[in-house]
Scaffold this active site. Structure first.
Site, PDB file in Angstrom:
ATOM      1  CD  GLN A  34      -2.832   1.347   2.370  1.00 23.50           C
ATOM      2  OE1 GLN A  34      -3.348   2.412   2.635  1.00 23.50           O
ATOM      3  NE2 GLN A  34      -3.100   0.271   3.071  1.00 23.50           N
ATOM      4  CB  SER A  35       3.572   2.560   2.122  1.00 27.31           C
ATOM      5  OG  SER A  35       4.578   1.667   1.679  1.00 27.31           O
ATOM      6  CG  ASP A  65      13.091 -13.676 -12.287  1.00 30.35           C
ATOM      7  OD1 ASP A  65      13.523 -13.064 -11.272  1.00 30.35           O
ATOM      8  OD2 ASP A  65      13.230 -14.892 -12.439  1.00 30.35           O
ATOM      9  CB  THR A  66      14.748  -7.970 -10.722  1.00 28.91           C
ATOM     10  OG1 THR A  66      14.215  -8.398  -9.476  1.00 28.91           O
ATOM     11  CG2 THR A  66      13.795  -7.014 -11.393  1.00 28.91           C
ATOM     12  CE  LYS A  67      15.693 -12.321  -5.446  1.00 32.67           C
ATOM     13  NZ  LYS A  67      14.846 -12.855  -4.412  1.00 32.67           N
ATOM     14  CG  PHE A 112      11.561  -4.101  -2.560  1.00 26.50           C
ATOM     15  CD1 PHE A 112      10.491  -4.970  -2.750  1.00 26.50           C
ATOM     16  CD2 PHE A 112      12.170  -3.535  -3.669  1.00 26.50           C
ATOM     17  CE1 PHE A 112      10.033  -5.270  -4.025  1.00 26.50           C
ATOM     18  CE2 PHE A 112      11.722  -3.837  -4.946  1.00 26.50           C
ATOM     19  CZ  PHE A 112      10.645  -4.696  -5.128  1.00 26.50           C
ATOM     20  CE  LYS A 125      10.836  -8.947   5.191  1.00 28.25           C
ATOM     21  NZ  LYS A 125      10.342 -10.177   4.560  1.00 28.25           N
ATOM     22  CB  VAL A 126       7.276  -1.420   9.222  1.00 28.80           C
ATOM     23  CG1 VAL A 126       6.126  -0.557   9.696  1.00 28.80           C
ATOM     24  CG2 VAL A 126       8.356  -1.470  10.299  1.00 28.80           C
ATOM     25  CE1 TYR A 127       2.753  -6.030   4.925  1.00 29.34           C
ATOM     26  CE2 TYR A 127       3.835  -7.255   6.678  1.00 29.34           C
ATOM     27  CZ  TYR A 127       3.491  -7.116   5.339  1.00 29.34           C
ATOM     28  OH  TYR A 127       3.886  -8.062   4.434  1.00 29.34           O
ATOM     29  CD  GLU A 128      -1.761   2.075   8.290  1.00 30.96           C
ATOM     30  OE1 GLU A 128      -1.537   2.348   7.106  1.00 30.96           O
ATOM     31  OE2 GLU A 128      -1.806   2.948   9.185  1.00 30.96           O
ATOM     32  CG  ASP A 179       0.496   0.944   4.627  1.00 34.30           C
ATOM     33  OD1 ASP A 179       1.708   0.886   4.870  1.00 34.30           O
ATOM     34  OD2 ASP A 179      -0.260  -0.024   4.748  1.00 34.30           O
ATOM     35  N   GLY A 189      -7.407  20.353  19.418  1.00 26.42           N
ATOM     36  CA  GLY A 189      -7.078  21.770  19.397  1.00 26.42           C
ATOM     37  C   GLY A 189      -7.589  22.498  20.628  1.00 26.42           C
ATOM     38  N   GLY A 190      -7.677  23.797  20.527  1.00 27.14           N
ATOM     39  CA  GLY A 190      -8.075  24.596  21.673  1.00 27.14           C
ATOM     40  C   GLY A 190      -9.589  24.749  21.814  1.00 27.14           C
TER      41      GLY A 190
HETATM   42  N1  CAO Z   1      11.706 -10.271  -9.516  1.00 27.40           N
HETATM   43  C1  CAO Z   1      12.346 -11.078  -8.669  1.00 27.40           C
HETATM   44  N2  CAO Z   1      12.336 -10.889  -7.327  1.00 27.40           N
HETATM   45  C2  CAO Z   1      11.646  -9.845  -6.866  1.00 27.40           C
HETATM   46  C3  CAO Z   1      10.948  -8.962  -7.715  1.00 27.40           C
HETATM   47  C4  CAO Z   1      11.001  -9.206  -9.102  1.00 27.40           C
HETATM   48  N3  CAO Z   1      10.367  -8.446  -9.971  1.00 27.40           N
HETATM   49  N4  CAO Z   1      10.345  -7.994  -6.953  1.00 27.40           N
HETATM   50  C5  CAO Z   1      10.650  -8.298  -5.693  1.00 27.40           C
HETATM   51  N5  CAO Z   1      11.433  -9.402  -5.630  1.00 27.40           N
HETATM   52  C6  CAO Z   1      11.992 -10.046  -4.461  1.00 27.40           C
HETATM   53  C7  CAO Z   1      13.035  -9.174  -3.801  1.00 27.40           C
HETATM   54  O1  CAO Z   1      14.282  -9.314  -4.431  1.00 27.40           O
HETATM   55  C8  CAO Z   1      13.000  -9.711  -2.381  1.00 27.40           C
HETATM   56  O2  CAO Z   1      13.734 -10.922  -2.337  1.00 27.40           O
HETATM   57  P1  CAO Z   1      14.944 -11.169  -1.292  1.00 27.40           P
HETATM   58  O3  CAO Z   1      14.395 -11.029   0.076  1.00 27.40           O
HETATM   59  O4  CAO Z   1      15.377 -12.566  -1.629  1.00 27.40           O
HETATM   60  O5  CAO Z   1      16.010 -10.168  -1.529  1.00 27.40           O
HETATM   61  C9  CAO Z   1      11.509 -10.001  -2.220  1.00 27.40           C
HETATM   62  O6  CAO Z   1      10.958 -10.169  -3.492  1.00 27.40           O
HETATM   63  C10 CAO Z   1      10.707  -8.827  -1.638  1.00 27.40           C
HETATM   64  O7  CAO Z   1      11.039  -8.705  -0.422  1.00 27.40           O
HETATM   65  P2  CAO Z   1      10.274  -7.895   0.720  1.00 27.40           P
HETATM   66  O8  CAO Z   1      11.033  -8.330   1.938  1.00 27.40           O
HETATM   67  O9  CAO Z   1      10.214  -6.464   0.455  1.00 27.40           O
HETATM   68  O10 CAO Z   1       8.778  -8.471   0.731  1.00 27.40           O
HETATM   69  P3  CAO Z   1       7.980  -9.096   1.952  1.00 27.40           P
HETATM   70  O11 CAO Z   1       6.666  -9.506   1.385  1.00 27.40           O
HETATM   71  O12 CAO Z   1       8.746 -10.138   2.672  1.00 27.40           O
HETATM   72  O13 CAO Z   1       7.772  -7.881   2.969  1.00 27.40           O
HETATM   73  C11 CAO Z   1       7.012  -5.659   3.588  1.00 27.40           C
HETATM   74  C12 CAO Z   1       6.763  -6.928   2.750  1.00 27.40           C
HETATM   75  C13 CAO Z   1       5.948  -4.656   3.212  1.00 27.40           C
HETATM   76  C14 CAO Z   1       6.904  -6.015   5.085  1.00 27.40           C
HETATM   77  C15 CAO Z   1       8.422  -5.116   3.282  1.00 27.40           C
HETATM   78  O14 CAO Z   1       8.561  -4.946   1.904  1.00 27.40           O
HETATM   79  C16 CAO Z   1       8.731  -3.796   3.992  1.00 27.40           C
HETATM   80  O15 CAO Z   1       8.990  -3.758   5.199  1.00 27.40           O
HETATM   81  N6  CAO Z   1       8.724  -2.694   3.235  1.00 27.40           N
HETATM   82  C17 CAO Z   1       9.049  -1.373   3.737  1.00 27.40           C
HETATM   83  C18 CAO Z   1       7.959  -0.813   4.584  1.00 27.40           C
HETATM   84  C19 CAO Z   1       6.639  -0.731   3.866  1.00 27.40           C
HETATM   85  O16 CAO Z   1       6.504  -0.186   2.793  1.00 27.40           O
HETATM   86  N7  CAO Z   1       5.621  -1.255   4.522  1.00 27.40           N
HETATM   87  C20 CAO Z   1       4.267  -0.998   4.090  1.00 27.40           C
HETATM   88  C21 CAO Z   1       3.665  -2.088   3.399  1.00 27.40           C
HETATM   89  S1  CAO Z   1       1.970  -1.728   3.183  1.00 27.40           S
HETATM   90  O17 CAO Z   1       1.270  -2.186   4.594  1.00 27.40           O
END
Ligand code: CAO
Length: 424
Positions: free
Chosen positions: A17-18, A73-75, A97, A136-139, A168, A246-247
């Site tokens: 979302q963010s 596929d960026t890998k 990410f 890692k952080v969610y909303e 987000d 507020g006031g």
């Molecule tokens: N091709 C191949 N691999 C890809 C890709 C692509 N097109 N796009 C993403 N990936 C891979 C990345 O390389 C990564 O792999 P590795 O961990 O092996 O390096 C993985 O997908 C994505 O990793 P991620 O850790 O970002 O995803 P997650 O689902 O585990 O975590 C989240 C999600 C939101 C917790 C994390 O991305 C985060 O903390 N983001 C920053 C804070 C944020 O924006 N949070 C709000 C989310 S909305 O509530």
């Protein structure tokens, strides 16, 4: 009509979302937003909270309007090379990410600068540098870590998260401002830069008044809080229920029908300049001159009793009747509107704040349109892309690849299997 950000190319490497809220806004302002997604699954929200089998979820469609989608596929080495080309071509890369992901992918800030020193790299992370920077952080984590939860709710209950996605979408807004500011600075310097919006920081920014109150506590009780005058104040800002930040004291009051309608309430503000009018409307004209009620300071220890008396009046009116009467006297108030009422609100439809969008797989659905209106750059909301819908188009139009090269790339697995709109 030309749009404000026309000509700006955004490499949208965001998910959930963010990040997507940020790039959606930029798309609404006219930027060409190229969403890079993992082949097969794409942005995880495409499949989350699905209401219609096999169709992109509302979660995804409502956050990704006006974008194009390419699967990469960026890998895969060839996929990585295409990403590099996109970095070379785009003005901004936006990503959210987990910390370290871009580096692991081979796209550190240093490497990105080598490829394109003009690019702006904008990131959402959960936390800024410090003890939690790798988390890692969610909303809701952000709401808790940014001070919103500790200051939301009633004094005798637990901390509460709010339905507004301040972690987000709130951070996405902050990031969008950082991006356009960096784009402006680039017009003078010619250089890109890093833009970081940490979710904790964005939430704390939105909780600014609570940090204000934390410091006011050192000088005595917070007199506009419901704990005053009888409750205890500790050494941290307490939860203030529905008191106004507020006031001008305010509270949520019952209206006619509250017994059965969970939203038959109104927010009522006892704004000082209209106190005499409030007294007239609620049938307490004697309060205008009574020294116990005549001034804001005299009223502070009696707010509970005052709001209970106002509520006796609001309970005789529907929230809309009360709103109409109070507005005639310039008394600030707000009906508690349900999502159903907002969805059906004609004036929000007319301004484009609520829009109906058509989607080839899900049909018509409602969305929130662009809440920011520019007179010279109107927004037309178009549907979100299907996964990989524009892969070929982007490779040929944006990167100038010929059909043979695209076919080879497809063979290599760099693009994954592309779902084509025509084939569905
Ligand atoms: N091709 C191949 N691999 C890809 C890709 C692509 N097109 N796009 C993403 N990936 C891979 C990345 O390389 C990564 O792999 P590795 O961990 O092996 O390096 C993985 O997908 C994505 O990793 P991620 O850790 O970002 O995803 P997650 O689902 O585990 O975590 C989240 C999600 C939101 C917790 C994390 O991305 C985060 O903390 N983001 C920053 C804070 C944020 O924006 N949070 C709000 C989310 S909305 O509530």
């Amino acid at each position: 009509m030309a749009k404000a950000l026309e000509g700006v190319k955004i490499l949208d490497f965001t998910h959930v979302q963010s990040g997507p809220t940020c790039t959606q806004l930029l798309a609404w302002f006219g930027a060409d937003v190229i969403k890079v997604e993992r082949p097969g699954e794409g942005d995880i929200t495409r499949g989350q909270l699905r209401d219609i089998p096999d169709a992109d979820s509302l979660y995804f469609t409502m956050l990704n309007h006006n974008k194009r989608s390419i699967t990469l596929d960026t890998k895969n080495p060839a996929g990585k090379a295409i990403l590099e080309e996109l970095v070379r071509t785009c003005d901004v890369m936006v990503e959210n990410f987990a910390p370290g992901v871009l580096d692991r992918m081979g796209f550190s800030w240093e490497r990105i600068q080598e490829i394109n020193p003009r690019i702006i790299v904008a990131s959402v992370k959960g936390f800024g540098p410090g003890p939690y920077e790798d988390c890692k952080v969610y909303e809701n984590v952000a709401q808790c870590a940014g001070g919103a939860a500790s200051t939301t709710g009633f004094d005798d209950g637990p901390p509460l998260v709010t339905g507004a996605q301040i972690g987000d979408s709130g951070t996405g807004l902050h990031l969008a401002l950082g991006i356009v500011t960096a784009l402006y600075q680039r017009t003078h310097t010619g250089r890109g830069q890093k833009v970081l919006a940490a979710m904790q920081d964005a939430v704390l920014n939105l909780c600014r008044v609570k940090l204000r109150d934390q410091q006011r506590l050192a000088h005595g009780p917070l007199k506009e809080y419901p704990q005053y005058p009888n409750g205890e104040f500790g050494d941290t800002v307490p939860r203030a229920g529905n008191a106004s930040g507020g006031g001008q004291p305010g509270w949520i009051l019952k209206c006619k029908g509250w017994e059965t309608d969970p939203n038959a309430y109104i927010y009522f503000i006892t704004q000082a300049p209209v106190w005499a009018k409030i007294c007239d409307v609620i049938g307490k004209p004697e309060w205008v001159t009574d020294p116990d009620y005549a001034t804001p300071v005299a009223r502070l220890p009696r707010l509970k009793e005052i709001f209970a008396t106002v509520e006796e009046w609001t309970m005789t009116k529907t929230k809309f009747e009360a709103m109409e009467i109070l507005n005639q006297h310039d008394i600030p108030c707000g009906p508690i509107l349900s999502m159903k009422e907002l969805a059906e609100d004609q004036s929000l439809r007319e301004t484009g704040t609520v829009v109906e969008v058509d989607h080839p797989k899900r049909g018509k659905y409602l969305s929130v349109g662009n809440p920011i209106k520019l007179s010279d750059s109107p927004t037309e909301v178009t549907r979100s892309p299907l996964l990989g819908e524009h892969t070929d188009e982007i490779l040929s139009e944006v990167l100038g690849f010929d059909p043979q090269r695209i076919a080879e790339l497809r063979e290599s697995g760099a693009l994954g299997a592309t779902r084509r709109l025509a084939a569905e």
